[in-house]
Every structure is written in C-alpha cells, then in structure tokens.
Design a protein around this motif. Sequence first.
Motif, short mmCIF file in Angstrom:
data_model
loop_
_atom_site.label_atom_id
_atom_site.label_comp_id
_atom_site.label_asym_id
_atom_site.label_seq_id
_atom_site.Cartn_x
_atom_site.Cartn_y
_atom_site.Cartn_z
N GLY A 156 104.24 20.33 44.49
CA GLY A 156 103.70 19.64 45.66
C GLY A 156 102.90 20.58 46.54
N HIS A 157 101.94 20.03 47.28
CA HIS A 157 101.21 20.87 48.22
C HIS A 157 101.05 20.21 49.57
CE1 HIS A 157 97.45 18.67 46.95
NE2 HIS A 157 97.21 18.81 48.24
N HIS A 158 100.80 21.04 50.57
CA HIS A 158 100.49 20.59 51.92
C HIS A 158 99.19 21.27 52.34
CE1 HIS A 158 104.52 19.12 51.80
NE2 HIS A 158 105.05 20.33 51.78
N LEU A 159 98.64 20.80 53.47
CA LEU A 159 97.35 21.33 53.91
C LEU A 159 97.44 21.92 55.31
CD1 LEU A 159 95.10 18.41 52.62
CD2 LEU A 159 95.40 20.66 51.56
N VAL A 160 96.65 22.97 55.53
CA VAL A 160 96.60 23.61 56.84
C VAL A 160 95.14 23.66 57.31
CG1 VAL A 160 96.43 25.95 55.86
CG2 VAL A 160 97.38 25.64 58.14
N ASP A 161 94.93 23.58 58.60
CA ASP A 161 93.59 23.66 59.18
C ASP A 161 93.27 25.15 59.42
OD1 ASP A 161 91.42 23.84 60.92
OD2 ASP A 161 91.98 22.07 62.07
N HIS A 162 92.46 25.71 58.53
CA HIS A 162 92.21 27.15 58.59
C HIS A 162 91.50 27.55 59.89
CE1 HIS A 162 91.40 31.19 57.19
NE2 HIS A 162 90.13 31.02 57.53
N ASP A 163 90.54 26.76 60.32
CA ASP A 163 89.80 27.13 61.54
C ASP A 163 90.73 27.18 62.75
OD1 ASP A 163 87.49 27.36 60.09
OD2 ASP A 163 86.83 25.30 60.49
N ALA A 164 91.65 26.22 62.81
CA ALA A 164 92.60 26.21 63.93
C ALA A 164 93.53 27.44 63.85
CB ALA A 164 93.41 24.92 63.92
N GLU A 177 100.07 25.79 65.90
CA GLU A 177 100.84 24.53 65.91
C GLU A 177 99.96 23.36 65.48
OE1 GLU A 177 102.92 23.73 69.63
OE2 GLU A 177 103.42 25.88 69.62
N GLU A 178 98.74 23.36 66.02
CA GLU A 178 97.80 22.30 65.64
C GLU A 178 97.43 22.44 64.15
OE1 GLU A 178 94.17 22.51 67.99
OE2 GLU A 178 93.05 21.64 66.31
N ALA A 179 97.29 23.67 63.71
CA ALA A 179 96.87 23.91 62.32
C ALA A 179 97.85 23.35 61.29
CB ALA A 179 96.67 25.42 62.09
N VAL A 180 99.12 23.36 61.62
CA VAL A 180 100.14 22.94 60.63
C VAL A 180 100.62 21.51 60.83
CG1 VAL A 180 100.93 25.33 60.33
CG2 VAL A 180 102.13 23.85 61.96
N ARG A 181 99.88 20.74 61.64
CA ARG A 181 100.42 19.40 61.97
C ARG A 181 100.51 18.47 60.77
NH1 ARG A 181 95.21 19.45 63.36
NH2 ARG A 181 93.95 17.55 63.18
N ARG A 182 99.76 18.77 59.70
CA ARG A 182 99.88 17.92 58.50
C ARG A 182 100.98 18.37 57.55
NH1 ARG A 182 95.64 14.38 57.73
NH2 ARG A 182 93.91 14.72 59.16
N VAL A 183 101.62 19.49 57.86
CA VAL A 183 102.75 19.93 57.02
C VAL A 183 103.98 19.14 57.49
CG1 VAL A 183 104.21 21.88 56.33
CG2 VAL A 183 101.76 22.24 56.81
N PRO A 184 104.64 18.40 56.59
CA PRO A 184 105.78 17.59 57.03
C PRO A 184 106.89 18.46 57.62
CG PRO A 184 105.27 17.24 54.68
CD PRO A 184 104.38 18.33 55.15
N ARG A 185 107.67 17.88 58.51
CA ARG A 185 108.82 18.59 59.07
C ARG A 185 109.86 18.84 57.98
NH1 ARG A 185 108.71 19.32 64.30
NH2 ARG A 185 107.06 18.16 65.37
N ASP A 186 110.63 19.92 58.17
CA ASP A 186 111.72 20.27 57.23
C ASP A 186 111.23 20.33 55.78
OD1 ASP A 186 113.51 20.39 59.38
OD2 ASP A 186 113.68 18.20 59.34
#
Length: 321
Positions: free
Chosen positions: A35-43, A50-59
């Motif tokens: 599985g993968h998640h995404l991070v906002d590199h520019d942020a 905190e904003e950059a990782v908002r698409r990474v699910p909790r836990d």
Amino acid sequence: MSEPAIIFPADPLNPRRPDPHFAWEARMLRELGGGHHLVDHDALLAGRAEEAVRRVPRDSGPLWYRGWMLPSARYADFAAALTARGGNLLTSAPGYAAAHELPGWYGVFEGATPASAWIPSDGPVAPGPQELAQAASRLGGHGPAIVKDYVKSRKHEWHEACYVPELADLTAVGRVVERFVELQGEFLAGGVVLRRYEEFEGAHTDAGSDAGSGPDGADSTGGPGGTDGAGGRAVEARVWWLDGRPVLVGPHPDAPRQAVEPDLTDIRALVRRLGCRFVTTDLASRADGSGWRVVEVGDGQVSDLPRGIDASGLLAALIAA
Ligand SMILES: Nc1ncnc2c1ncn2[C@@H]1O[C@H](COP(=O)(O)OP(=O)(O)OP(=O)(O)O)[C@@H](O)[C@H]1O
Ligand SMILES: [Mg+2]
C-alpha cells in the motif's frame, strides 16, 4: 502487526496520484500487494509538515518514504507530523541525517572512502581563505580534490564548481568553492566538503562536460571518453541495503545500463556499524585495480532508482521489513 506502507510525493498537478517520477515504483508496489500514501512535497519543503501529510490516514502504522531529497530539518518535521497522526517512519530523523549527510556517515566509512574535510556553514556563504586553507591541510595540503556540500556536488559543472586540480593552489580552491556555493545558493546543504580526488575506473578529469548537461543523470548517453556514459566520471554501482543486507545491486542512475559487480565483503560490516536500516552506498573501483571504494552513502528513501531496473525485490523487502 501491519506491513509498512510507502509514502510517495504526490503529483503537484494531480494530488491524488504519485508524482510521475515515482509512479512506476508505486505501480510495482501495488502489484506486490503493498500500500502507499501520498505527501505534498512542496508543503514539506516550505515547513508545513502537518498540511503536507494530511492525506496520510491516521494510525497508519509503520511507514517508509520514497521520494525527493529533503533537508534533514524538514525530514525531522515530516517524521514528527506522522508521529502526531499515529504513523511511524521507520527511519528516524537522526538516522536520516546520518545516512544523508557526509559528516553523519564519514566516521564509520573513513578509510573506505576518499579522505574528506568539511566546513559547516550558516547559509549560502563561502568559507573564508583561512578556513579553506585549514581544510586543505587536513587533507594533506596538496594533490587534486573535489568540492561538494554535505549531500550533493555540482558534478555537471565539473571544472567550474567541482574539481580542484591542486589543493596547494589555494586561490584556485577558493575560486571553485565560491562558484560552487554561488550555484548551490539556498540549496547548499550543511556546508562545504573537500575530498581528496581518487582515480576511479572510467573516470577522466578532463571530460566532465561543463556544458549542456541537465540535472541528475541527464548526460547518460555516452561520455567523451567513450567508457560507459558516465560523462567522464567514475563507473559506479549503487547498492541498496536493508537491515544490513544488500537487497539490490545495480548501476548508478547516471549510467543506468552499466553492468556492475562490486565486491561487498568489506562494505557490509561498515553499513551494519552505521546502524541505519535503509541506506545506499555508491561504489567505484579504483583505476589501479586495488579494489572498491565508497564514493558516497545515502538514505535509501531518497536515493534515485535507475530507470528500467527491477526494483521488485527491493520493494518487497521494504514491505516485509
Ligand atoms: N573523491 C573523489 N574522487 C574522484 N571522483 C569523485 C570523488 N568524489 C566524487 N567523485 C566523482 O564525482 C561524482 C559526484 O560526486 P558525488 O557522488 O559525491 O556527488 P553527488 O552530487 O551526490 O552525486 P549523486 O547524488 O548524483 O550520486 C561521483 O559520481 C564521482 O564520479
Ligand atoms: Mg553520487
């Protein structure tokens, strides 16, 4: 316990997809059942972790990153933001800095890598003549050398900003270092490093073309020396280590079609001593046949994978780790 997932940078134009540079890795990972998640590199780069990782699910549990290089301080923010969401980057912030920055790994690899001296800097300011003279004298004070920062060189501007023909010529050293610092600008990482130049197989000092080459690896179609496509620089192997085991041995991304067979006997113990779980070592063999040398160490999360390489074993090992 859950399997680690891998975080990739999102495509800036389509934040629900991986950045095109990493899309093939994400695809291969999916085929392996990972599985993968995404991070906002520019942020992330802008210090808004905190904003950059908002698409990474909790836990989300254990996590690796495969993406663009981050300054060590930004990586620390990234790790902390994930921890706050119940995720756990498997490479700690100190572990990242140790593998990513030359002063972090040099002590362990000393003797197996070209002798190096560094001058910490506070921002993109060239060191003064006295500091340079001291650094040069720590390297013996004469002979050829190369200039880089804690992370990267300007190898594509070889004569202008990388190669120093003679350390004793401090005026020339100063000129190359100043140009290096000017070109790195705000991206200068940590400080200036001088390293003794060693003759590696495939390298020739007169041929690192200063003109017309693009960023990372853009000159991989054949150097003037006709050796292999490394553009006058050494033929290197990039070895990917996970928990002290070499999980992938391939070419350096600058010459992705190069066949390489490095001897890892002595390197293995050094990688284990470094103690970072996921690292790369770039190895070159000495032109005089006296064996393999470590050109540099890197954090495996931000080392570039050569195009066309079969990375399935590496990715499978990461999600089984
Ligand atoms: N001490 C040295 N002696 C001889 N050649 C060197 C030395 N250090 C670096 N080089 C040459 O310069 C190139 C760039 O150096 P280095 O790998 O340290 O920088 P880099 O910019 O981090 O490269 P990359 O991240 O793309 O691998 C190397 O690939 C090698 O060919
Ligand atoms: Mg390199």
